[in-house]
Scaffold this motif. Structure first.
Motif, PDB file in Angstrom:
ATOM      1  N   UNK A  25      38.975  10.277  60.394  1.00 31.91           N
ATOM      2  CA  UNK A  25      38.447  11.595  60.774  1.00 31.91           C
ATOM      3  C   UNK A  25      36.925  11.550  60.879  1.00 31.91           C
ATOM      4  N   UNK A  26      36.281  10.835  59.943  1.00 31.57           N
ATOM      5  CA  UNK A  26      34.829  10.667  60.026  1.00 31.57           C
ATOM      6  C   UNK A  26      34.450   9.927  61.308  1.00 31.57           C
ATOM      7  N   UNK A  27      35.206   8.863  61.615  1.00 35.53           N
ATOM      8  CA  UNK A  27      34.954   8.105  62.850  1.00 35.53           C
ATOM      9  C   UNK A  27      35.171   8.987  64.076  1.00 35.53           C
ATOM     10  N   UNK A  28      36.222   9.801  64.027  1.00 34.58           N
ATOM     11  CA  UNK A  28      36.548  10.673  65.157  1.00 34.58           C
ATOM     12  C   UNK A  28      35.419  11.647  65.448  1.00 34.58           C
ATOM     13  N   UNK A  29      34.856  12.250  64.404  1.00 35.64           N
ATOM     14  CA  UNK A  29      33.783  13.220  64.611  1.00 35.64           C
ATOM     15  C   UNK A  29      32.579  12.572  65.278  1.00 35.64           C
ATOM     16  N   UNK A  30      32.269  11.335  64.895  1.00 37.55           N
ATOM     17  CA  UNK A  30      31.150  10.626  65.519  1.00 37.55           C
ATOM     18  C   UNK A  30      31.439  10.344  66.990  1.00 37.55           C
ATOM     19  N   UNK A  31      32.678   9.949  67.295  1.00 31.41           N
ATOM     20  CA  UNK A  31      33.031   9.657  68.680  1.00 31.41           C
ATOM     21  C   UNK A  31      33.080  10.921  69.533  1.00 31.41           C
ATOM     22  N   UNK A  32      33.497  12.033  68.929  1.00 31.71           N
ATOM     23  CA  UNK A  32      33.513  13.296  69.667  1.00 31.71           C
ATOM     24  C   UNK A  32      32.096  13.718  70.061  1.00 31.71           C
ATOM     25  N   UNK A  33      31.149  13.496  69.154  1.00 28.33           N
ATOM     26  CA  UNK A  33      29.758  13.818  69.470  1.00 28.33           C
ATOM     27  C   UNK A  33      29.250  12.960  70.627  1.00 28.33           C
ATOM     28  N   UNK A  34      29.743  11.712  70.693  1.00 27.67           N
ATOM     29  CA  UNK A  34      29.286  10.775  71.708  1.00 27.67           C
ATOM     30  C   UNK A  34      30.016  10.953  73.045  1.00 27.67           C
ATOM     31  N   UNK A  35      31.285  11.352  72.975  1.00 27.81           N
ATOM     32  CA  UNK A  35      32.142  11.351  74.170  1.00 27.81           C
ATOM     33  C   UNK A  35      32.375  12.715  74.784  1.00 27.81           C
ATOM     34  N   UNK A  36      32.056  13.784  74.096  1.00 30.19           N
ATOM     35  CA  UNK A  36      32.371  15.113  74.630  1.00 30.19           C
ATOM     36  C   UNK A  36      31.136  15.988  74.690  1.00 30.19           C
ATOM     37  N   UNK A  66      36.297   3.111  73.852  1.00 26.10           N
ATOM     38  CA  UNK A  66      36.965   3.323  72.565  1.00 26.10           C
ATOM     39  C   UNK A  66      38.208   2.457  72.406  1.00 26.10           C
ATOM     40  N   UNK A  67      38.577   2.240  71.142  1.00 29.94           N
ATOM     41  CA  UNK A  67      39.841   1.581  70.801  1.00 29.94           C
ATOM     42  C   UNK A  67      40.990   2.495  71.247  1.00 29.94           C
ATOM     43  N   UNK A  69      43.672   3.512  69.862  1.00 30.35           N
ATOM     44  CA  UNK A  69      44.070   4.527  68.881  1.00 30.35           C
ATOM     45  C   UNK A  69      43.089   5.689  68.890  1.00 30.35           C
ATOM     46  N   UNK A  70      41.789   5.365  68.898  1.00 25.91           N
ATOM     47  CA  UNK A  70      40.784   6.422  68.862  1.00 25.91           C
ATOM     48  C   UNK A  70      40.800   7.243  70.137  1.00 25.91           C
ATOM     49  N   UNK A  71      41.150   6.622  71.264  1.00 19.62           N
ATOM     50  CA  UNK A  71      41.274   7.392  72.508  1.00 19.62           C
ATOM     51  C   UNK A  71      42.289   8.520  72.351  1.00 19.62           C
ATOM     52  N   UNK A  72      43.444   8.189  71.760  1.00 19.32           N
ATOM     53  CA  UNK A  72      44.473   9.206  71.555  1.00 19.32           C
ATOM     54  C   UNK A  72      43.998  10.323  70.654  1.00 19.32           C
ATOM     55  N   UNK A  73      43.261   9.963  69.587  1.00 23.05           N
ATOM     56  CA  UNK A  73      42.772  10.982  68.656  1.00 23.05           C
ATOM     57  C   UNK A  73      41.724  11.879  69.309  1.00 23.05           C
ATOM     58  N   UNK A  74      40.865  11.290  70.144  1.00 20.47           N
ATOM     59  CA  UNK A  74      39.851  12.084  70.846  1.00 20.47           C
ATOM     60  C   UNK A  74      40.512  13.072  71.801  1.00 20.47           C
ATOM     61  N   UNK A  75      41.530  12.613  72.522  1.00 23.69           N
ATOM     62  CA  UNK A  75      42.223  13.504  73.463  1.00 23.69           C
ATOM     63  C   UNK A  75      42.925  14.646  72.733  1.00 23.69           C
ATOM     64  N   UNK A  76      43.583  14.341  71.618  1.00 26.21           N
ATOM     65  CA  UNK A  76      44.225  15.402  70.830  1.00 26.21           C
ATOM     66  C   UNK A  76      43.193  16.382  70.299  1.00 26.21           C
ATOM     67  N   UNK A  77      42.043  15.862  69.875  1.00 32.21           N
ATOM     68  CA  UNK A  77      40.982  16.736  69.360  1.00 32.21           C
ATOM     69  C   UNK A  77      40.447  17.641  70.464  1.00 32.21           C
ATOM     70  N   UNK A  78      40.343  17.122  71.690  1.00 33.76           N
ATOM     71  CA  UNK A  78      39.895  17.949  72.814  1.00 33.76           C
ATOM     72  C   UNK A  78      40.872  19.091  73.072  1.00 33.76           C
ATOM     73  N   UNK A  79      42.164  18.769  73.048  1.00 31.30           N
ATOM     74  CA  UNK A  79      43.179  19.809  73.267  1.00 31.30           C
ATOM     75  C   UNK A  79      43.169  20.827  72.134  1.00 31.30           C
ATOM     76  N   UNK A  80      43.013  20.341  70.888  1.00 33.39           N
ATOM     77  CA  UNK A  80      42.973  21.248  69.744  1.00 33.39           C
ATOM     78  C   UNK A  80      41.752  22.160  69.817  1.00 33.39           C
ATOM     79  N   UNK A  81      40.622  21.614  70.284  1.00 30.38           N
ATOM     80  CA  UNK A  81      39.402  22.408  70.422  1.00 30.38           C
ATOM     81  C   UNK A  81      39.599  23.534  71.441  1.00 30.38           C
ATOM     82  N   UNK A  82      40.261  23.217  72.540  1.00 36.51           N
ATOM     83  CA  UNK A  82      40.461  24.218  73.582  1.00 36.51           C
ATOM     84  C   UNK A  82      41.522  25.246  73.204  1.00 36.51           C
ATOM     85  N   UNK A  83      42.547  24.808  72.460  1.00 36.49           N
ATOM     86  CA  UNK A  83      43.682  25.691  72.152  1.00 36.49           C
ATOM     87  C   UNK A  83      43.529  26.415  70.827  1.00 36.49           C
ATOM     88  N   UNK A  84      42.755  25.822  69.904  1.00 37.36           N
ATOM     89  CA  UNK A  84      42.636  26.399  68.568  1.00 37.36           C
ATOM     90  C   UNK A  84      43.790  26.030  67.669  1.00 37.36           C
TER      91      UNK A  84
END
Length: 495
Positions: free
Chosen positions: A259-270, A291-292, A294-309
Motif C-alpha cells: 500500500x505504501x508502494x502503491x501510494x508512491x506510484x499513484x503520485x507518479x502515474x496519475x 511498473x511491475x 502486479x503493481x499495474x493491477x493495483x494502480x488500475x484498481x485504485x484509479x477505479x476506486x478513486x472515481x467510484x468511491x
C-alpha cells in the motif's frame, strides 16, 4: 480404610482437574493479553464497547476483557443487538442482560430490522445483519464516547473467511481476512481457536446460548465451518486453522508494505484534472508501463476506486480490460462499473464519469520526416500540414518568417519530446513572452473564447508545453531566431 483411600483419590483427582483448568485459563488469558499488546489494541483509559450476542464467542470475549482490565485500566460496556430473526431472540437478549447484571457491567440493547435492510440493499440476511451490527456499534460508540469496539471473531472464523475469499476469487487483500485492528474495531480473539474458547468458558464455569442455525450447512460459510475445516484438520494438518491465521498476518504485512508502494506510484502515474466539463483522472502511460505487472493491477484498481468511491464489485476482469485498452489505438474507450468510462489518449488513459464530455478525446502523434510533407486530418474537415527543412548555413532572414495566423514557423530543435495535436488539458502552458508564462486555460478565458469553442479547440503540444494554438499564436519559446537550424512549417487549411 479402603473408603478413605478412595475418597482421597477422588479428592486428589478433583483437585488436579481444578488445577489443570485454572492453569489453562491463565494460559489463555496470557495468550490473549500478549496478542492485544502485540497489535496495540488497547491503551489505558480506553472505553471498550463489547458486542455481546450471548453465544460462546462473545461471552468469552467479555470475560477476557475483564481479565485484561487487571493489566490495562479500561472501561467496558456491553451491547446486544436483537435481529428479531429467531424465536429464541428474546431469550438470548435476556441471557445477555442477566450476565451483565451478574458481572456488574453496563448493558445496552438495540434492535435491527434485518429483513427490511436485506431487502432494501439486495443482501443476504447474514450480510444485512453484519451491516446492521456495525452501524449500531458505531452509533452507540459515538454516543457513549467509546474509543474501541470489540467483536468476537476467532481463529476458526478467520480460516473460514480466507477459504471463502479464495473460493469466490480473491487477490492478495482477500488473504488478509479480518484485521486484528481496523479503525475502532478490535478482534482480541483472533489468536484463539473455537476449542480454546470452549475450554476457557468451562474453566470459568460460564454457560452460553447456542444459535441452532450455525449447524445448518446449507449456508456457504456454515459448510466451510462445519464440513471443510474439520476435513482439513483431519486429513491435511491438525494445525490448518493456525497456519491460515499465520498466512493472514503475513498477507497483512505484505499488503501494508505494498500500500505504501502503491501510494508512491499513484503520485507518479496519475494526475487529477479539473476542466470545463468536470473532473478527470488521468493515468500517465509512460510511467505506468514501467511498473511491475502486479503493481499495474493495483494502480488500475485504485484509479477505479478513486472515481467510484468504492472497491465493491471491482475485480480482475476490469483490470484485464483496462490493460487491453492501454494497447489499443487513441480514441478507444471502455465502459466500467459505477458509470465510469475510460478512454485511450495519446500518452494516457483518462477516467471520467459516463455522460461527461471527453475534452481530450482527439489526440494524434505527429510523425515528422525532413524533406517530406506530413498531413493530419482534423475534426471539422481541417487539414494540418507539416514541412521540416534545414536552414542554410548563412542563417535565417527574419523577414521571411510568415505572419499569417494559419501558417507558422517554429524552431524544431527546441522540441523535447514527440509533437502531439490534441485538445487542451488543465496543465497546458506557453510563454507569452520570454519570461511571461501563461496557462492555456487562462489565455482562452482572457481572449473571451466562448466555452463551446474552447471545447473544440486544438493545439500542438510538446508534453504540457503548447507549441501552437491553432489559428492564433505559438509559444514565444519556440519562435525562430537567427540561431535556428531546423524550421518546422505548420499550415492549417480547409474547414
Amino acid at each position: 480404610m479402603s473408603d478413605f483411600i478412595a475418597f482421597s483419590a477422588e479428592k486428589s483427582y478433583i483437585y488436579s482437574m481444578e488445577n489443570t483448568a485454572e492453569k489453562k485459563k491463565k494460559e489463555i488469558e496470557e495468550k490473549v493479553l500478549s496478542y492485544v499488546e502485540k497489535h496495540h489494541m488497547l491503551a489505558a483509559g480506553d472505553h471498550v464497547l463489547c458486542g455481546l450476542s450471548g453465544g460462546a464467542d462473545s461471552v468469552c470475549l467479555l470475560y477476557l476483557l475483564l481479565a485484561i482490565k487487571k493489566h490495562i485500566p479500561i472501561t467496558i460496556t456491553a451491547v446486544h443487538v436483537n435481529h428479531r430473526l429467531r424465536a429464541e431472540a428474546d431469550a438470548d437478549e435476556a441471557f445477555a442482560k442477566e450476565l451483565c447484571g451478574k458481572l456488574e457491567l453496563p448493558f445496552y440493547r438495540e434492535e435491527a430490522d434485518v429483513k427490511a435492510l436485506a431487502k432494501a440493499e439486495g443482501m443476504t440476511l447474514e450480510e444485512a445483519g453484519r451491516m446492521a451490527r456495525y452501524q449500531i456499534f458505531a452509533q452507540l460508540a459515538d454516543t457513549l464516547k467509546a474509543t474501541r469496539i470489540a467483536v468476537a471473531h476467532h481463529a476458526n472464523d478467520q480460516a473460514e473467511t480466507l477459504l471463502f475469499h479464495l473460493c469466490r476469487g480473491s487477490g492478495l487483500t482477500g488473504l488478509v481476512g479480518m484485521r486484528p485492528v481496523r479503525e475502532q474495531i478490535i478482534r482480541p480473539l483472533l489468536c484463539l481457536k473455537r476449542e480454546e474458547i470452549e475450554v476457557y468458558l468451562q474453566a470459568v464455569g460460564q454457560s452460553y446460548v447456542t444459535d441452532a442455525t450455525n449447524a445448518d450447512s446449507t449456508f456457504a460459510r456454515n459448510a466451510l465451518r462445519n464440513q471443510v475445516i474439520p476435513v482439513l484438520e483431519e486429513k491435511v494438518s491438525s494445525r490448518s486453522v493456525e497456519h491460515m491465521g499465520q498466512m493472514a498476518e503475513i498477507a497483512g504485512l505484505a499488503c501494508d508494505y505494498l500500500e505504501d508502494c502503491l501510494q508512491k506510484e499513484l503520485e507518479r502515474c496519475t494526475k487529477a484534472e479539473e476542466g470545463d466539463n468536470g473532473s478527470c483522472l488521468r493515468l500517465i502511460l509512460p510511467a505506468f508501463n514501467m511498473l511491475h505487472p502486479y503493481m499495474k493491477g493495483q494502480v488500475l484498481l485504485a484509479c477505479l476506486a478513486e472515481m467510484s468511491g468504492s472497491r465493491k464489485d471491482l475485480a480482475n476482469v476490469h483490470v484485464q480490460a483496462l490493460l487491453s485498452l492501454c494497447e489499443k489505438q487513441v480514441g478507444s474507450s471502455l465502459d466500467l462499473p459505477y458509470q465510469i468510462t475510460a478512454y485511450r489518449s495519446y500518452d494516457s488513459i483518462c477516467f471520467v464519469k459516463k455522460g461527461q464530455k471527453q475534452t481530450a478525446f482527439f489526440e494524434r502523434e505527429i510523425s515528422i520526416t525532413e524533406g517530406a510533407e506530413s498531413r493530419i486530418d482534423l475534426p471539422g474537415g481541417q487539414i494540418l500540414l507539416f514541412r521540416l527543412r534545414e536552414v542554410p548555413q548563412a542563417g535565417n532572414s527574419m523577414e521571411n518568417i510568415p505572419r499569417k495566423a494559419y501558417t507558422k514557423w517554429i524552431d524544431y530543435d527546441k522540441i523535447d519530446g514527440s509533437l502531439v495535436i490534441r485538445s487542451p488539458q488543465a496543465a497546458d502552458f506557453f510563454y507569452f513572452s520570454d519570461k511571461n508564462r501563461k496557462f492555456v486555460k487562462d489565455y482562452m478565458v482572457n481572449e473571451k473564447i466562448p466555452k463551446a469553442d474552447r471545447e473544440k479547440q486544438l493545439l500542438l503540444a510538446d508534453g504540457s508545453h503548447m507549441v501552437y494554438f491553432l489559428g492564433r499564436r505559438i509559444s514565444n519559446y519556440y519562435k525562430v531566431t537567427e540561431d535556428t537550424r531546423h524550421i518546422l512549417e505548420i499550415t492549417v487549411t480547409g474547414g
